[in-house]
Design an enzyme around this catalytic site. Sequence first.
Site, PDB file in Angstrom:
ATOM      1  N   GLY A   9      36.888  39.860  56.748  1.00  0.00           N
ATOM      2  CA  GLY A   9      36.575  40.633  55.689  1.00  0.00           C
ATOM      3  C   GLY A   9      35.622  40.003  54.725  1.00  0.00           C
ATOM      4  O   GLY A   9      34.952  39.013  55.075  1.00  0.00           O
ATOM      5  N   VAL A  11      36.029  38.068  51.996  1.00  0.00           N
ATOM      6  CA  VAL A  11      36.354  36.682  51.664  1.00  0.00           C
ATOM      7  C   VAL A  11      35.994  35.782  52.785  1.00  0.00           C
ATOM      8  O   VAL A  11      35.502  35.003  52.807  1.00  0.00           O
ATOM      9  CB  VAL A  11      37.732  36.445  51.097  1.00  0.00           C
ATOM     10  CG1 VAL A  11      38.067  34.878  50.833  1.00  0.00           C
ATOM     11  CG2 VAL A  11      37.968  37.124  49.679  1.00  0.00           C
ATOM     12  N   ARG A  82      43.631  43.833  46.492  1.00  0.00           N
ATOM     13  CA  ARG A  82      44.259  45.070  45.567  1.00  0.00           C
ATOM     14  C   ARG A  82      42.980  45.905  45.087  1.00  0.00           C
ATOM     15  O   ARG A  82      41.823  45.596  45.077  1.00  0.00           O
ATOM     16  CB  ARG A  82      44.683  44.169  44.268  1.00  0.00           C
ATOM     17  CG  ARG A  82      43.938  43.211  43.398  1.00  0.00           C
ATOM     18  CD  ARG A  82      44.633  42.932  42.199  1.00  0.00           C
ATOM     19  NE  ARG A  82      43.933  41.596  41.601  1.00  0.00           N
ATOM     20  CZ  ARG A  82      44.079  41.230  40.507  1.00  0.00           C
ATOM     21  NH1 ARG A  82      44.991  41.925  39.569  1.00  0.00           N
ATOM     22  NH2 ARG A  82      43.495  40.149  40.050  1.00  0.00           N
ATOM     23  N   ARG A  88      47.999  41.446  42.221  1.00  0.00           N
ATOM     24  CA  ARG A  88      48.240  40.692  43.378  1.00  0.00           C
ATOM     25  C   ARG A  88      49.486  40.521  43.875  1.00  0.00           C
ATOM     26  O   ARG A  88      49.742  40.598  44.942  1.00  0.00           O
ATOM     27  CB  ARG A  88      47.726  38.986  43.281  1.00  0.00           C
ATOM     28  CG  ARG A  88      46.440  39.021  42.637  1.00  0.00           C
ATOM     29  CD  ARG A  88      46.149  37.430  42.319  1.00  0.00           C
ATOM     30  NE  ARG A  88      44.894  37.082  41.901  1.00  0.00           N
ATOM     31  CZ  ARG A  88      44.403  37.053  40.725  1.00  0.00           C
ATOM     32  NH1 ARG A  88      45.396  37.411  39.782  1.00  0.00           N
ATOM     33  NH2 ARG A  88      43.282  36.732  40.223  1.00  0.00           N
ATOM     34  N   ASP A 148      39.646  29.939  39.933  1.00  0.00           N
ATOM     35  CA  ASP A 148      39.907  30.023  38.610  1.00  0.00           C
ATOM     36  C   ASP A 148      39.394  29.193  37.756  1.00  0.00           C
ATOM     37  O   ASP A 148      38.871  29.389  36.698  1.00  0.00           O
ATOM     38  CB  ASP A 148      41.645  29.827  38.535  1.00  0.00           C
ATOM     39  CG  ASP A 148      42.170  30.951  39.294  1.00  0.00           C
ATOM     40  OD1 ASP A 148      41.618  32.162  39.612  1.00  0.00           O
ATOM     41  OD2 ASP A 148      43.367  30.992  39.385  1.00  0.00           O
ATOM     42  N   ARG A 151      35.647  30.159  37.312  1.00  0.00           N
ATOM     43  CA  ARG A 151      35.592  31.107  36.401  1.00  0.00           C
ATOM     44  C   ARG A 151      35.793  30.809  34.853  1.00  0.00           C
ATOM     45  O   ARG A 151      35.103  31.168  34.066  1.00  0.00           O
ATOM     46  CB  ARG A 151      36.833  32.270  36.719  1.00  0.00           C
ATOM     47  CG  ARG A 151      36.294  33.115  38.012  1.00  0.00           C
ATOM     48  CD  ARG A 151      37.290  34.215  38.379  1.00  0.00           C
ATOM     49  NE  ARG A 151      37.012  34.929  39.423  1.00  0.00           N
ATOM     50  CZ  ARG A 151      37.724  35.593  40.198  1.00  0.00           C
ATOM     51  NH1 ARG A 151      39.225  35.256  40.322  1.00  0.00           N
ATOM     52  NH2 ARG A 151      37.402  36.007  41.191  1.00  0.00           N
ATOM     53  N   HIS A 175      48.343  31.673  40.651  1.00  0.00           N
ATOM     54  CA  HIS A 175      47.184  32.540  40.772  1.00  0.00           C
ATOM     55  C   HIS A 175      47.532  33.743  40.358  1.00  0.00           C
ATOM     56  O   HIS A 175      47.563  34.640  41.347  1.00  0.00           O
ATOM     57  CB  HIS A 175      46.521  32.071  42.165  1.00  0.00           C
ATOM     58  CG  HIS A 175      45.260  32.931  42.224  1.00  0.00           C
ATOM     59  ND1 HIS A 175      44.076  32.801  41.487  1.00  0.00           N
ATOM     60  CD2 HIS A 175      44.956  33.772  43.407  1.00  0.00           C
ATOM     61  CE1 HIS A 175      43.315  33.670  41.898  1.00  0.00           C
ATOM     62  NE2 HIS A 175      43.572  34.511  43.066  1.00  0.00           N
TER      63      HIS A 175
HETATM   64  N1  NAD Z   1      43.276  33.394  46.582  1.00  0.00           N
HETATM   65  C1  NAD Z   1      42.332  33.674  46.001  1.00  0.00           C
HETATM   66  O1  NAD Z   1      41.632  33.147  45.206  1.00  0.00           O
HETATM   67  C2  NAD Z   1      41.859  34.795  46.695  1.00  0.00           C
HETATM   68  C3  NAD Z   1      40.383  35.389  46.361  1.00  0.00           C
HETATM   69  C4  NAD Z   1      39.889  36.712  46.814  1.00  0.00           C
HETATM   70  C5  NAD Z   1      40.946  37.463  47.605  1.00  0.00           C
HETATM   71  N2  NAD Z   1      42.096  36.800  47.955  1.00  0.00           N
HETATM   72  C6  NAD Z   1      43.013  37.829  48.818  1.00  0.00           C
HETATM   73  O2  NAD Z   1      42.217  37.619  50.249  1.00  0.00           O
HETATM   74  C7  NAD Z   1      42.734  38.627  51.184  1.00  0.00           C
HETATM   75  C8  NAD Z   1      41.564  39.140  51.672  1.00  0.00           C
HETATM   76  O3  NAD Z   1      40.480  39.723  50.970  1.00  0.00           O
HETATM   77  P1  NAD Z   1      39.167  40.580  51.241  1.00  0.00           P
HETATM   78  O4  NAD Z   1      38.510  41.079  50.152  1.00  0.00           O
HETATM   79  O5  NAD Z   1      38.595  39.423  52.272  1.00  0.00           O
HETATM   80  O6  NAD Z   1      40.150  41.795  51.948  1.00  0.00           O
HETATM   81  P2  NAD Z   1      39.239  42.577  53.299  1.00  0.00           P
HETATM   82  O7  NAD Z   1      39.892  43.766  53.688  1.00  0.00           O
HETATM   83  O8  NAD Z   1      37.742  42.766  53.111  1.00  0.00           O
HETATM   84  O9  NAD Z   1      39.558  41.542  54.419  1.00  0.00           O
HETATM   85  C9  NAD Z   1      40.548  41.542  55.156  1.00  0.00           C
HETATM   86  C10 NAD Z   1      40.534  41.391  56.763  1.00  0.00           C
HETATM   87  O10 NAD Z   1      41.601  40.754  57.146  1.00  0.00           O
HETATM   88  C11 NAD Z   1      41.956  41.481  58.391  1.00  0.00           C
HETATM   89  N3  NAD Z   1      43.388  41.458  58.683  1.00  0.00           N
HETATM   90  C12 NAD Z   1      44.561  42.373  58.419  1.00  0.00           C
HETATM   91  N4  NAD Z   1      45.364  42.022  59.051  1.00  0.00           N
HETATM   92  C13 NAD Z   1      45.113  40.980  60.030  1.00  0.00           C
HETATM   93  C14 NAD Z   1      45.613  40.050  61.193  1.00  0.00           C
HETATM   94  N5  NAD Z   1      47.026  40.552  61.328  1.00  0.00           N
HETATM   95  N6  NAD Z   1      44.871  39.336  61.511  1.00  0.00           N
HETATM   96  C15 NAD Z   1      43.772  39.036  61.557  1.00  0.00           C
HETATM   97  N7  NAD Z   1      42.856  40.005  60.683  1.00  0.00           N
HETATM   98  C16 NAD Z   1      43.797  40.888  59.738  1.00  0.00           C
HETATM   99  C17 NAD Z   1      41.415  43.096  58.176  1.00  0.00           C
HETATM  100  O11 NAD Z   1      41.078  43.581  59.480  1.00  0.00           O
HETATM  101  C18 NAD Z   1      40.304  42.758  57.331  1.00  0.00           C
HETATM  102  O12 NAD Z   1      39.010  42.669  57.946  1.00  0.00           O
HETATM  103  C19 NAD Z   1      43.404  39.439  50.081  1.00  0.00           C
HETATM  104  O13 NAD Z   1      44.822  39.508  50.177  1.00  0.00           O
HETATM  105  C20 NAD Z   1      42.870  39.238  48.626  1.00  0.00           C
HETATM  106  O14 NAD Z   1      43.740  39.643  47.682  1.00  0.00           O
HETATM  107  C21 NAD Z   1      42.583  35.679  47.269  1.00  0.00           C
HETATM  108  O1  LMR Z   2      41.766  39.343  42.006  1.00  0.00           O
HETATM  109  C1  LMR Z   2      42.215  39.350  43.243  1.00  0.00           C
HETATM  110  O2  LMR Z   2      43.194  40.225  43.596  1.00  0.00           O
HETATM  111  C2  LMR Z   2      41.515  38.631  44.167  1.00  0.00           C
HETATM  112  C3  LMR Z   2      41.506  37.109  43.749  1.00  0.00           C
HETATM  113  O3  LMR Z   2      42.496  36.675  43.747  1.00  0.00           O
HETATM  114  C4  LMR Z   2      40.586  36.738  42.829  1.00  0.00           C
HETATM  115  O4  LMR Z   2      41.026  36.095  41.793  1.00  0.00           O
HETATM  116  O5  LMR Z   2      39.546  37.124  42.815  1.00  0.00           O
END
Ligand code: NAD
Ligand code: LMR
Length: 308
Positions: A9, A11, A82, A88, A148, A151, A175
Site C-alpha cells: 500500500g 507506506v 486510520r 492509532r 516522529d 517531524r 508512537h
Molecule cells: N509506524 C509508523 O510510523 C507508521 C507510519 C505510517 C503508517 N503506519 C501504519 O502502516 C499501516 C499501513 O498504512 P498504509 O497507509 O500503507 O495503508 P494501505 O491501506 O495503503 O496499505 C496497507 C496494505 O496492506 C495490505 N494487507 C492487508 N492485510 C494484509 C495481509 N494479511 N497480508 C499482506 N498484505 C495485507 C492491504 O491490501 C494494503 O495494500 C497502517 O496500519 C498505518 O497506520 C505506521
Molecule cells: O498517523 C498515523 O496514523 C500513521 C502514522 O503513525 C504516522 O505517524 O504518520
Amino acid sequence: MKVTVVGAGAVGASCAEYIAIKDFASEVVLLDIKEGYAEGKAMDLMQTASLNGFDTKITGSTSDYYKTANSDIAVITSGIPRKPGMTREELIGINAGIVKTVSKSLLEHSPNAILIVVSNPMDTMTYLVHKTTNLPKHKIIGMGGALDSARFKYRLAEAIGAPISDVDGMVIGGHSDKGMVPLISHAARNSVKVSEFLSNDRMQQVVEDTKVGGATLTKLLGTSAWYAPGAAVSGLVQSIACDQKKIFPCSTYLEGEYGLNNLCIGVPVVLGKNGIEKIVDIELSDAEKAKMKESAEGVSKTNGLLDL
Ligand SMILES: NC(=O)c1ccc[n+]([C@@H]2O[C@H](COP(=O)([O-])OP(=O)(O)OC[C@H]3O[C@@H](n4cnc5c(N)ncnc54)[C@H](O)[C@@H]3O)[C@@H](O)[C@H]2O)c1
Ligand SMILES: O=C(O)C[C@H](O)C(=O)O
C-alpha cells in the site's frame, strides 16, 4: 541483501521506492494479499530504475511467501491505516490479527530475518511480535520514533527559521498522539540549545505540533501519511543492511532500561547488521522522565487489549 516489504500500500510502496533509490539492496520483494497489487507496484517501480539510476531488483507477490524466502530484513506495513478523527489505537482489532499471521509466515520462510514493524498501533504490534514469535528481541524493531523525530526537526526548523539540516532533535516514547516525548533538553541548532532561539510558549507549540503530526496529515489527506514513513523505514533498513550503526529512536522490548519493563516503546538504539546492537541510555530532564512514564502506561494499557 534481500529485503521483503509486506503490504504494498501507501507506506510499503514508498518504503520500497526509497530503498531502491538508495541502491544498497540487491532485491526488494513486495507482498500483498490484494491480487496482482504488489506485482503492479513492483513493475511500476522497476520502470523508474533507469530514470532514477538504481539496480535494485523489485518483484511483487500475491501472498506467496516462497518468494520472500531467505530475506535478511522484513518490513511489516500490512494493515489498515486510520481515517480522520481516529486514534492509532483504534486499529488494534484488525491489525493485530494481520501482524500475527504475517510475522509467522515471514519467519517460516526467513527464520534469520530482522523484522521491522510499522503497522499501527506500532508499539503494541511490536510487542505482539515479541510475544508470539521466538525471535530474539534485538531482531524485532518498531518504527515510529525515526518518523516522529523527522517531524520534530521539521517543526523546530520552521519555528526557528533555520534550515532543517542545521537542526537536531529526537522523539522517544510511544508512537501515539499523546505518548510521544519530544526531547527538548537535547534539541539543538548546530550544537546550540534550541532554548536560545525559542520562547517556552513557542517551544510548547513545536512539541504539540510534533505529537499530532500524524493526525494533522491524516486530516489533510483523508488517510495517514506515507512519504516520511517510507523514508524513515528506509533509513532503518539501510543502517542495518550497511551496518552503519546509526542511532535512531525505535520501539524495542525493555527489561529495566529507562526504568521500564515488559513493553516495547521508543528509545534510542544503535542499528547495525545484528539489528538493535545497543539501547542507548541518555539523560532525561525530570519532566521528560515523568512524560516517559506516562507514555509507557498508555502503551501498556493498549497492550492489555491484545488477545495473547
Ligand atoms: N509506524 C509508523 O510510523 C507508521 C507510519 C505510517 C503508517 N503506519 C501504519 O502502516 C499501516 C499501513 O498504512 P498504509 O497507509 O500503507 O495503508 P494501505 O491501506 O495503503 O496499505 C496497507 C496494505 O496492506 C495490505 N494487507 C492487508 N492485510 C494484509 C495481509 N494479511 N497480508 C499482506 N498484505 C495485507 C492491504 O491490501 C494494503 O495494500 C497502517 O496500519 C498505518 O497506520 C505506521
Ligand atoms: O498517523 C498515523 O496514523 C500513521 C502514522 O503513525 C504516522 O505517524 O504518520
